[in-house]
Design a protein around this motif. Sequence first.
Motif, PDB file in Angstrom:
ATOM      1  N   UNK A 189     -18.289 -34.014  20.206  1.00 28.63           N
ATOM      2  CA  UNK A 189     -19.332 -34.714  20.958  1.00 28.63           C
ATOM      3  C   UNK A 189     -18.785 -35.359  22.229  1.00 28.63           C
ATOM      4  N   UNK A 190     -17.450 -35.407  22.344  1.00 31.03           N
ATOM      5  CA  UNK A 190     -16.826 -35.993  23.530  1.00 31.03           C
ATOM      6  C   UNK A 190     -16.129 -34.928  24.380  1.00 31.03           C
ATOM      7  N   UNK A 191     -16.652 -33.715  24.359  1.00 35.00           N
ATOM      8  CA  UNK A 191     -16.040 -32.629  25.133  1.00 35.00           C
ATOM      9  C   UNK A 191     -16.027 -32.903  26.631  1.00 35.00           C
ATOM     10  N   UNK A 192     -16.923 -33.754  27.096  1.00 33.44           N
ATOM     11  CA  UNK A 192     -16.911 -34.098  28.523  1.00 33.44           C
ATOM     12  C   UNK A 192     -15.643 -34.865  28.893  1.00 33.44           C
ATOM     13  N   UNK A 193     -14.958 -35.407  27.900  1.00 38.69           N
ATOM     14  CA  UNK A 193     -13.658 -36.050  28.122  1.00 38.69           C
ATOM     15  C   UNK A 193     -12.531 -35.035  27.960  1.00 38.69           C
ATOM     16  N   UNK A 194     -12.583 -34.254  26.877  1.00 37.13           N
ATOM     17  CA  UNK A 194     -11.452 -33.384  26.529  1.00 37.13           C
ATOM     18  C   UNK A 194     -11.293 -32.205  27.480  1.00 37.13           C
TER      19      UNK A 194
END
Length: 441
Positions: free
Chosen positions: A321-326
């Motif tokens: 859900x935090x792919x925008x970071x990874x």
Amino acid sequence: MSAEIVKPKIFEQLKTVIDPDLHTDIVTAGFVKSVSITEQGIVDLTVELTIPTCPLQSKFKVEIEQKLLSIEGIKKVNIHFTSRKRAGVQMSQQNSLNQIHAVIAISACKGGVGKSTIASFLARALQRKGFRVGLMDLDIYGPSLPTLMSRPHADVAIIDERILPVEVDNLLTMSLGYILGDAPAVLRGPLVSTYTSQLIHQTEWGPLDFLIIDLPPGTGDIQLTLLQQVALDGAIIVTTPQTLSLVDVTRGILMFEKLHVPVLGVIENMSYFVCDNCGKKHFLFGNGTADLPERFGLPILANIPLLSNFHDASTKNAGEEYNTIWEPLIEKIQHEIGKRRANTLSSPEVHIKENELIIDWKDGKFSEISLANLRRACRCAYCVDELTGEPLLKPEEVPEDIKIEEIQPLGHYAVSIFWSDGHTSSIYPWDFLKNLVPPHS
């Protein structure tokens, strides 16, 4: 078709293909390894990338094909991509690491900044992108991997003195914690180094794109054992915005650079909190982000906020859900590894003349600054308040006859200076020095 006539045109076009990280063309950078052309107008081209997972490969392919097909007589372009080999340490035990394309250490000199959590979720994010990934926990005294992977008691197989990694949802992992369970590791320094070497060299990883190594906090025996025995592609330093953590970033940078390990960048964890109601970012521990590149001369690879559900990395979709970071983080890591492997950058040179530091920028220009003013310009956490940005060092406290005890270049991005007043945490990025004392001919 005459190859003698067409080849110069091919190289002329290839020199217009620019690597955006190195700011040079692929011919000058040494990427073009061979060019051949048949009478039928078919070009075979070998291009060596810095890393097998280079994110620029598709860009280069499209651009090269377009430019070469614009040359009269060329009908088809076949591009063969290879990659530079990872530097190796000449040791017999090194065989287990020979099939790994990139080895990255995740480090933090201060405990409790979320280093192990970030290492685990980064490994999962790399896995989701289709890379073959291994994750090694080298924190002998306080291993976190069994907890993060929900494997407090894993069966570790050893065959012919080779340790087989523990597979957790297709991610290869290894930690002494799997073997010890809940028992404490009561070990002296020599034994710690022995266990560290065994985990490094006897774990049978097989072919991997990335091996992520989670280091313990600090700068002790485990770090030295790893850095002296393994050719790392680079280290990533994890910190939080608090002053205590940022002070230790300096120590980490100096440790890696003294052992000739490039620092790829800094990840700032717990950077801010996003309000559920209004969506506003609240910088609970201060906003040190803008100051970090200026202070250390290193890129900020990611600013990770306080996140929920950030504790269980036992499944492949952990942190999805935090792919925008990874995803941006992974791309930046690949770019930084590529730049270090290309190694085409030249660093300025410095020398001391009486009470001045002379900087030769290697482009025919120079800068001079008095040692006293340079000491006063230090922006480390001891000299500048983290929250307010106000100077803590009073100019009158710096003697005019202050001396430099030691100068240490830090890669291509900065220089570290140890001063005669006992101050050892001064790091001056080259860009900062250029702004402080503009170069002249």
